[in-house]
Design a protein around this motif. Structure first.
Motif, short mmCIF file in Angstrom:
data_model
loop_
_atom_site.label_atom_id
_atom_site.label_comp_id
_atom_site.label_asym_id
_atom_site.label_seq_id
_atom_site.Cartn_x
_atom_site.Cartn_y
_atom_site.Cartn_z
N PRO A 86 0.82 -1.21 0.00
CA PRO A 86 0.00 0.00 0.00
C PRO A 86 0.86 1.27 0.00
CG PRO A 86 -0.83 -1.58 1.60
CD PRO A 86 0.48 -2.12 1.11
N ARG A 87 0.43 2.24 -0.80
CA ARG A 87 1.03 3.57 -0.84
C ARG A 87 2.49 3.56 -1.28
NH1 ARG A 87 -1.39 2.87 3.82
NH2 ARG A 87 0.54 2.98 5.02
N SER A 88 2.91 2.48 -1.96
CA SER A 88 4.30 2.39 -2.41
C SER A 88 4.48 2.83 -3.86
CB SER A 88 4.81 0.95 -2.27
OG SER A 88 4.11 0.08 -3.15
N GLY A 89 3.39 3.18 -4.52
CA GLY A 89 3.50 3.54 -5.92
C GLY A 89 2.33 4.36 -6.39
N LEU A 90 2.26 4.55 -7.70
CA LEU A 90 1.14 5.22 -8.35
C LEU A 90 0.28 4.15 -9.01
CD1 LEU A 90 2.99 8.17 -10.15
CD2 LEU A 90 2.11 8.09 -7.81
N PHE A 91 -0.97 4.06 -8.60
CA PHE A 91 -1.90 3.08 -9.15
C PHE A 91 -3.14 3.86 -9.58
CE2 PHE A 91 -0.01 1.34 -5.13
CZ PHE A 91 1.07 0.70 -5.73
N LEU A 92 -3.29 4.09 -10.86
CA LEU A 92 -4.38 4.95 -11.32
C LEU A 92 -4.87 4.57 -12.71
CD1 LEU A 92 -3.16 8.27 -12.85
CD2 LEU A 92 -1.48 6.69 -11.84
N SER A 93 -6.08 5.01 -13.00
CA SER A 93 -6.66 4.87 -14.33
C SER A 93 -7.38 6.16 -14.69
CB SER A 93 -7.66 3.71 -14.37
OG SER A 93 -7.03 2.47 -14.13
N VAL A 94 -7.38 6.48 -15.98
CA VAL A 94 -8.08 7.66 -16.47
C VAL A 94 -8.99 7.24 -17.61
CG1 VAL A 94 -6.14 9.15 -15.83
CG2 VAL A 94 -6.30 8.29 -18.18
N TYR A 95 -10.07 7.99 -17.79
CA TYR A 95 -11.02 7.70 -18.86
C TYR A 95 -11.01 8.84 -19.87
CZ TYR A 95 -15.36 6.59 -21.32
OH TYR A 95 -16.29 6.30 -22.29
N LEU A 96 -10.79 8.48 -21.14
CA LEU A 96 -10.69 9.45 -22.22
C LEU A 96 -11.67 9.09 -23.33
CD1 LEU A 96 -6.79 9.59 -22.37
CD2 LEU A 96 -8.31 11.23 -21.24
N GLU A 97 -12.24 10.12 -23.97
CA GLU A 97 -13.20 9.90 -25.04
C GLU A 97 -12.77 10.68 -26.30
OE1 GLU A 97 -17.01 11.08 -23.45
OE2 GLU A 97 -17.44 9.04 -22.75
N PRO A 98 -11.85 10.12 -27.06
CA PRO A 98 -11.40 10.81 -28.28
C PRO A 98 -12.36 10.56 -29.44
CG PRO A 98 -10.15 8.79 -27.95
CD PRO A 98 -11.12 8.89 -26.80
N GLY A 99 -13.65 10.86 -29.22
CA GLY A 99 -14.70 10.47 -30.15
C GLY A 99 -14.58 11.04 -31.54
N ASP A 100 -13.97 12.23 -31.69
CA ASP A 100 -13.86 12.84 -33.00
C ASP A 100 -12.60 12.38 -33.75
OD1 ASP A 100 -12.34 14.06 -31.07
OD2 ASP A 100 -12.44 16.07 -31.97
N ILE A 101 -11.81 11.53 -33.13
CA ILE A 101 -10.59 11.00 -33.76
C ILE A 101 -10.93 9.66 -34.41
CG2 ILE A 101 -8.21 10.28 -33.38
CD1 ILE A 101 -8.74 13.24 -32.80
N PRO A 102 -10.49 9.40 -35.63
CA PRO A 102 -10.75 8.10 -36.26
C PRO A 102 -10.34 6.95 -35.33
CG PRO A 102 -9.73 9.59 -37.84
CD PRO A 102 -9.71 10.30 -36.52
N VAL A 103 -11.24 5.98 -35.17
CA VAL A 103 -11.04 4.95 -34.16
C VAL A 103 -9.78 4.13 -34.42
CG1 VAL A 103 -12.41 3.17 -35.32
CG2 VAL A 103 -12.26 3.20 -32.80
N GLU A 104 -9.36 4.05 -35.68
CA GLU A 104 -8.14 3.29 -35.99
C GLU A 104 -6.89 3.95 -35.42
OE1 GLU A 104 -9.17 5.63 -39.82
OE2 GLU A 104 -10.24 4.48 -38.26
N ARG A 105 -7.01 5.20 -34.98
CA ARG A 105 -5.87 5.89 -34.38
C ARG A 105 -5.91 5.84 -32.85
NH1 ARG A 105 -5.41 11.39 -38.21
NH2 ARG A 105 -4.81 10.26 -40.13
N TRP A 106 -6.95 5.26 -32.28
CA TRP A 106 -7.06 5.22 -30.82
C TRP A 106 -5.97 4.35 -30.18
CZ3 TRP A 106 -12.64 5.09 -28.51
CH2 TRP A 106 -13.39 6.18 -29.04
N GLY A 107 -5.39 3.47 -30.96
CA GLY A 107 -4.33 2.62 -30.43
C GLY A 107 -3.13 3.40 -29.95
#
Length: 228
Positions: A86-107
């Motif tokens: 516990p508390r020994s690192g950074l453990f995180l997630s973020v949510y992004l919605e690049p909806g106007d970007i062609p989906v083949e570039r989401w990678g």
């Protein structure tokens, strides 16, 4: 009063204080900024799993940040497990919605997050960071490159969840494998997790903005050159 050495006391390890969520929100949730909400939980299985579920049910919008003080079932690539004290690192997630970007570039989004993490941590921790394809974060420990973090992306809802795990203060006897490292073992000038988090999220905001402004073109945004 709870004694400081109680097993579940958040302050039981004074070298690893809990995150100050109020200070993080004050520094990151600004008008016009990418980050719209930030939550810190004491413990969870996986921030990616939790945030992906929220995205699928419409309970997360772009710019949502979920941070855990401890992950008990963190996932790396190829379904490898990722655990740390516990508390020994950074453990995180973020949510992004690049909806106007062609989906083949989401990678490019997880790769973008790797560049952002490496550049943000290099500046804030004062250590040399490098990337190993596709998204391992490496530092130098005792003359050899060691993995100190990783990035994992998955589609969810109308966007993509990007998870990140970084070993910050792990000591040699706490490493999960001989090939692992930590910022502390690499001689970081700072292992303050709030400083590191702010640097990483601001770097991610910069690179994501540049990528979106270039319509997801990795070359035009400078991402391709930075990753190379």
């Amino acid at each position: 009063m709870t004694p400081p050495d109680a097993p579940h006391n958040r302050w039981s390890d004074l070298d690893r204080p809990p995150l100050n969520v109020t200070a993080l929100r004050r520094g990151l949730l600004r008008p016009g900024a990418l980050w719209t909400s930030l939550e810190v939980v004491e413990s969870t299985g996986s921030t990616n799993t939790d945030l992906a579920e929220r995205a699928r049910t419409g309970a997360a919008g772009e710019g949502t940040v979920l941070i855990a003080e401890e992950q008990t079932a963190g996932r790396g690539r190829l379904e490898r497990s990722w655990t740390a004290p516990p508390r020994s690192g950074l453990f995180l997630s973020v949510y992004l919605e690049p909806g106007d970007i062609p989906v083949e570039r989401w990678g490019w989004v997880p790769l973008l997050a790797g560049v952002a993490a490496a550049t943000g941590l290099a500046k804030s921790a004062g250590v040399d960071m490098s990337l190993k394809w596709p998204n391992d974060l490496l530092v130098s420990v005792d003359g050899g490159e060691r993995k100190t973090g990783g990035i994992l992306g998955e589609f969810a809802g109308d966007g993509i969840v990007v998870g990140m795990g970084v070993n910050v203060s792990l000591r040699a006897d706490e490493l999960p494998a001989p090939t692992a490292g930590s910022l502390a073992l690499a001689g970081a000038v700072s292992t303050d997790r709030e400083t590191l988090l702010r640097a990483v999220l601001r770097s991610l905001e910069h690179w994501y903005g540049a990528w979106r402004d270039a319509d997801g073109d990795a070359a035009a945004s400078g991402l391709q050159a930075a990753y190379a």
